[in-house]
Design an enzyme around this catalytic site. Sequence first.
Site, PDB file in Angstrom:
ATOM      1  N   SER A 156       3.282   5.430   8.382  1.00 60.68           N
ATOM      2  CA  SER A 156       2.269   4.500   7.837  1.00 60.68           C
ATOM      3  C   SER A 156       2.607   3.339   8.345  1.00 60.68           C
ATOM      4  O   SER A 156       4.066   3.139   7.650  1.00 60.68           O
ATOM      5  CB  SER A 156       2.111   4.817   6.241  1.00 60.68           C
ATOM      6  OG  SER A 156       0.635   4.140   5.956  1.00 60.68           O
ATOM      7  N   TYR A 169       3.922   8.016  -2.262  1.00 63.83           N
ATOM      8  CA  TYR A 169       3.765   7.401  -0.876  1.00 63.83           C
ATOM      9  C   TYR A 169       4.215   7.030   0.079  1.00 63.83           C
ATOM     10  O   TYR A 169       4.867   7.273   1.415  1.00 63.83           O
ATOM     11  CB  TYR A 169       2.643   7.093  -0.795  1.00 63.83           C
ATOM     12  CG  TYR A 169       1.812   7.518   0.449  1.00 63.83           C
ATOM     13  CD1 TYR A 169       1.326   8.369   1.860  1.00 63.83           C
ATOM     14  CD2 TYR A 169       1.429   6.166   1.114  1.00 63.83           C
ATOM     15  CE1 TYR A 169       0.573   8.426   2.065  1.00 63.83           C
ATOM     16  CE2 TYR A 169       0.574   6.331   2.628  1.00 63.83           C
ATOM     17  CZ  TYR A 169       0.581   7.827   3.024  1.00 63.83           C
ATOM     18  OH  TYR A 169       0.060   7.710   4.414  1.00 63.83           O
TER      19      TYR A 169
END
Length: 262
Positions: A156, A169
């Site tokens: 990501s 995350y």
Amino acid sequence: MTSAKTSLLTGRPLDGRVAVVTGASSGMGAATARRLAELGAAVAVVARRKEKLDALAADIASTRGRVLVLPVDVTDRVAVRTAADQVAAELGPADLVFNNAGVQLISAIDELKVDDWQRQIDLNVTGVMNVIAAFLPHLTAAADRGAAADLINMSSIAATRILEKYSIYSGTKAYISHLTRLIRIELGRKNVRVSAIEPGMVDTELPDHVTDPDASALMSGLLHDIECLRDTDVAETVAFITALPRHVNISELTILPTAQPI
């Protein structure tokens, strides 16, 4: 289904290949499984939600695609190894692995949501490693016989952006991006291509897991203000990477909505 307007590839450039897609029950995983099958690959779809996998498999089979449903939790190492054996027995050894399963749970670090921390580490890190461990022998065997072999890890842009409340995350995705750079050195020598995809805002169900109000506001604002990526855009990216000639490895690719500012 990927439309002709956005499709980069035509024909069946992945004929004869065996693909494994984790996190295949929805979003980018489901779209990628459909696209790889459309391009000729036999596809094993892996996720926990069997009913969604069955629906996906019926969709793929309706267009004469070859598909194997594997309802597996990738955090279970033994189950993933068993799944790898099933793939080899029913479709043949995998030569394309899209390591996509993941979860996004956003909170301020001082909220001490340690269960959420652990869940992200278990799925985004340990789950990814379990898949690599189970399918790497398939990939190296494919490369040894002169075939294309691809390991694609889903990261990501959070791996490199400084986003408040995304610490755990983002940390898991930074691990994935750097892991990919490191193992590519070893596996590239064996002619296994290793890639990381780092997408920006994708209009999938992943933001639905976010309960933090600030993070939810950021995501809903982006979804409202710009044309976000679609799951089919990511699927087309995976297809492009894997359809390249065997000696070409796109090792790291960031894909953003054109208007995304961060």
